[in-house]
Design a protein around this motif. Structure first.
Motif, PDB file in Angstrom:
ATOM      1  N   CYS A  77       0.656  -1.322  -0.109  1.00  0.00           N
ATOM      2  CA  CYS A  77       0.174   0.080  -0.068  1.00  0.00           C
ATOM      3  C   CYS A  77       0.261   1.318  -0.166  1.00  0.00           C
ATOM      4  N   PHE A  78       0.729   1.565  -1.704  1.00  0.00           N
ATOM      5  CA  PHE A  78       1.694   3.196  -1.068  1.00  0.00           C
ATOM      6  C   PHE A  78       0.659   4.790  -0.640  1.00  0.00           C
ATOM      7  N   GLU A  79       1.240   4.920   0.152  1.00  0.00           N
ATOM      8  CA  GLU A  79       0.829   6.442   1.034  1.00  0.00           C
ATOM      9  C   GLU A  79       1.244   7.349   1.081  1.00  0.00           C
ATOM     10  N   LYS A  80       0.575   8.214   0.504  1.00  0.00           N
ATOM     11  CA  LYS A  80       1.200   9.431   0.414  1.00  0.00           C
ATOM     12  C   LYS A  80       1.677  10.507   1.555  1.00  0.00           C
ATOM     13  N   GLN A  81       0.754  10.248   2.402  1.00  0.00           N
ATOM     14  CA  GLN A  81       0.528  10.913   3.730  1.00  0.00           C
ATOM     15  C   GLN A  81       1.847  10.147   5.015  1.00  0.00           C
ATOM     16  N   GLN A 117       4.437  19.880   3.282  1.00  0.00           N
ATOM     17  CA  GLN A 117       6.144  20.147   3.841  1.00  0.00           C
ATOM     18  C   GLN A 117       6.868  19.718   2.456  1.00  0.00           C
ATOM     19  N   HIS A 118       6.371  18.313   2.281  1.00  0.00           N
ATOM     20  CA  HIS A 118       7.103  18.314   0.593  1.00  0.00           C
ATOM     21  C   HIS A 118       6.601  18.364  -0.908  1.00  0.00           C
ATOM     22  N   GLY A 119       5.907  19.533  -0.577  1.00  0.00           N
ATOM     23  CA  GLY A 119       5.247  20.272  -1.988  1.00  0.00           C
ATOM     24  C   GLY A 119       4.487  19.448  -2.239  1.00  0.00           C
ATOM     25  N   GLU A 120       3.969  18.675  -1.729  1.00  0.00           N
ATOM     26  CA  GLU A 120       2.525  17.690  -2.583  1.00  0.00           C
ATOM     27  C   GLU A 120       1.131  18.388  -1.570  1.00  0.00           C
ATOM     28  N   PRO A 121       0.476  18.279  -3.043  1.00  0.00           N
ATOM     29  CA  PRO A 121      -0.738  18.474  -2.360  1.00  0.00           C
ATOM     30  C   PRO A 121      -1.827  18.500  -0.855  1.00  0.00           C
ATOM     31  N   PHE A 173       4.252   4.330   4.502  1.00  0.00           N
ATOM     32  CA  PHE A 173       3.767   6.210   4.201  1.00  0.00           C
ATOM     33  C   PHE A 173       5.475   6.818   3.417  1.00  0.00           C
ATOM     34  N   SER A 174       4.451   7.678   3.627  1.00  0.00           N
ATOM     35  CA  SER A 174       4.851   9.182   2.657  1.00  0.00           C
ATOM     36  C   SER A 174       5.740   8.882   1.144  1.00  0.00           C
ATOM     37  N   THR A 175       5.345   8.316   0.560  1.00  0.00           N
ATOM     38  CA  THR A 175       5.437   7.539  -0.546  1.00  0.00           C
ATOM     39  C   THR A 175       3.514   7.420  -1.721  1.00  0.00           C
ATOM     40  N   VAL A 176       3.766   8.053  -2.452  1.00  0.00           N
ATOM     41  CA  VAL A 176       3.324   8.769  -3.498  1.00  0.00           C
ATOM     42  C   VAL A 176       3.172   8.306  -4.824  1.00  0.00           C
ATOM     43  N   ALA A 177       1.979   7.945  -5.022  1.00  0.00           N
ATOM     44  CA  ALA A 177       1.653   7.139  -6.764  1.00  0.00           C
ATOM     45  C   ALA A 177       2.174   8.344  -7.577  1.00  0.00           C
ATOM     46  N   LYS A 232      10.147  12.510   0.933  1.00  0.00           N
ATOM     47  CA  LYS A 232      11.088  11.704   2.600  1.00  0.00           C
ATOM     48  C   LYS A 232      12.615  12.249   1.592  1.00  0.00           C
ATOM     49  N   THR A 233      12.776  11.537   0.594  1.00  0.00           N
ATOM     50  CA  THR A 233      14.322  11.456   0.883  1.00  0.00           C
ATOM     51  C   THR A 233      14.244  11.475  -1.125  1.00  0.00           C
TER      52      THR A 233
END
Length: 459
Positions: free
Chosen positions: A22-26, A43-47, A108-112, A132-133
């Motif tokens: 599961c990839f979760e942006k938050q 804080q990462h520039g994501e909507p 977590f903290s991983t956006v598709a 994050k990275t």
């Protein structure tokens, strides 16, 4: 979270489940209920995903969204009120999955970023980025489940002269609290739940006046003095707003409660759902399986009366298709099934019709899986009583209590009437404070809750 719980439920019964990622942006789960003070970008520039705001309380009875296999009684160990604040509901949905080991599946903290389907291998390549990275990677999967919801990309209309407005202007997605609306004249453009709730929040927090602008029909509640409805805005001229009936008003603040868009920037147009917000989007077999691809699924793509338990019903169905326990019919048969439901959807004339329609839709899903069936007709009756309560008094309906459909437990009265409660924290909600000066002044009778008798005739 519903989908992970569905696979875990199968695993507990001894069924083999596939590898799940599961990839979760938050940074944490909870979707909309994962409150973020930020607006625009994070804080990462994501909507920013969440549209939650401080002092948001459920605007529908919790008895209508209760999980069939994890009740409020089980989680809190005591009755709670029918309209909890956001932190309490997050605690409830988080508590169910925290009792399992499904967090191991979440990155977590991983956006598709992009999804491609390869027809030859019948697999998807999914490219993601760790925000994050900055690291990106592409992996291959047999199935993809889109569980992003559709209430995070705002629909922002244009009005003549709006650029000249001199007060505060924001979409409901970026609204984070009504405290700054005290002693101001406020305009809400829209006539659905966001406008209704932000409007009463503004009234509660001391706005001087609250005006709603509707496009097709007014909400029609018995508004108190200081609240009114006007037809659609035609133009802005500085801090003055003009309406189609010739009225004009001056405002300090405007909130665009103009809805949200289905937006899937990580999908090609032949995979992305394109639909207005309604209770039966075209192109989804049983509201879940994407037409043209029996390996792509959507959860929560519908407009919602039911919420948590509908997501469960959809997740259990998607799970059983993936596990091979439900065999999908031919593409032609799936299209015919969608057309039949769309024909029924087209005949709906009222909100009550939509509630019953969605109950039947959920029943149809549950009957095909091992998700616990519950009394959907009783939930419908609660929804209709809730609508009646709001028509009776839009400011006090949250003080009503209902019995649990799952356990029969009657909800408890919150210790403070909603209109007087300014603290939405979990600690305050679950506490037993001494009555404050206002409560002593008005007396127990004024603060007493009303138990709602739910009648099939309510409409």
């Amino acid at each position: 979270m519903a989908q992970l719980r569905a696979f875990e439920s199968a695993k507990r019964t001894g069924r083999a489940i596939p590898e799940i990622v599961c990839f979760e942006k938050q940074a944490d789960w909870g979707g909309q209920w994962n409150f973020d003070w930020r607006t625009g970008v994070d804080q990462h520039g994501e909507p920013v995903h969440s549209s939650m705001y401080r002092n948001l309380w459920s605007n529908g009875p919790k008895e209508a969204l209760e999980f069939a296999e994890y009740t409020f009684d089980e989680h809190f160990g005591k009755p709670i009120s029918s309209y909890p604040p956001r932190e309490v509901l997050w605690d409830y949905i988080n508590g169910r999955v925290e009792r399992s080991d499904v967090k191991q599946y979440v990155r977590f903290s991983t956006v598709a970023r992009w999804v491609e389907y390869d027809a030859a291998s019948e697999t998807f390549s999914v490219t993601v980025e760790n925000v994050k990275t900055g690291a990106t990677e592409t992996e291959r999967f047999d199935h993809v489940i889109v569980a992003t919801g559709h209430f995070s990309t705002p629909n922002v209309p244009q009005f003549d002269g709006i650029a000249t407005f001199q007060g505060s202007l924001r979409h409901a997605h970026d609204f984070r609290g009504a405290e700054d609306l005290a002693d101001k004249d406020v305009l809400l453009i829209g006539a659905s739940y966001s406008a209704e709730d932000i409007g009463v929040q503004a009234f509660k927090m001391g706005a001087r006046s609250v005006t709603f602008s509707y496009r097709t029909a007014p909400m029609g509640f018995d508004w108190p003095n200081g609240m009114e409805e006007l037809p659609l805005v035609t133009s802005f001229e500085g801090d003055t707003v003009h309406f189609t009936n010739g009225a004009e008003r001056r405002f300090d603040a405007v909130v665009l409660c103009t809805g949200y868009l289905h937006h899937y920037p990580f999908l090609r147009d032949d995979l992305a759902l394109s639909s207005p917000n309604n209770v039966y989007p075209d192109g989804l077999y049983r509201g879940v399986v994407r037409e043209g691809s029996d390996r792509l699924f959507y959860l929560g793509a519908q407009d919602q009366w039911f919420t948590f338990n509908m997501f469960d019903a959809q997740a259990w169905f998607a799970r059983d298709v993936i596990l091979g326990d439900i065999e999908l019919p031919s593409a032609e048969e799936r299209r015919a099934h969608m057309d039949a439901w769309l024909a029924r959807f087209a005949k709906l004339e009222s909100a009550a019709d939509q509630v019953r329609f969605q109950a039947d839709y959920i029943r149809d899903l549950i009957e095909q899986t091992d998700y616990p069936m519950f009394d959907l007709d009783e939930v419908v009756r609660i929804f209709l009583a809730w609508k009646h309560d709001k028509q009776e008094n839009i400011l006090t309906y949250r003080d009503k209590v209902y019995p649990s459909v799952m356990t029969g437990t009657m909800a408890a009265a919150h210790h403070t009437p909603w209109l007087q409660e300014l603290d939405d924290s979990l600690e305050r909600y679950l506490s037993s404070p001494e009555p404050n000066g206002v409560e002593r002044l008005v007396g127990d009778e004024a603060a007493a809750p009303v138990t709602t008798a739910v009648s099939p005739a309510a409409s």
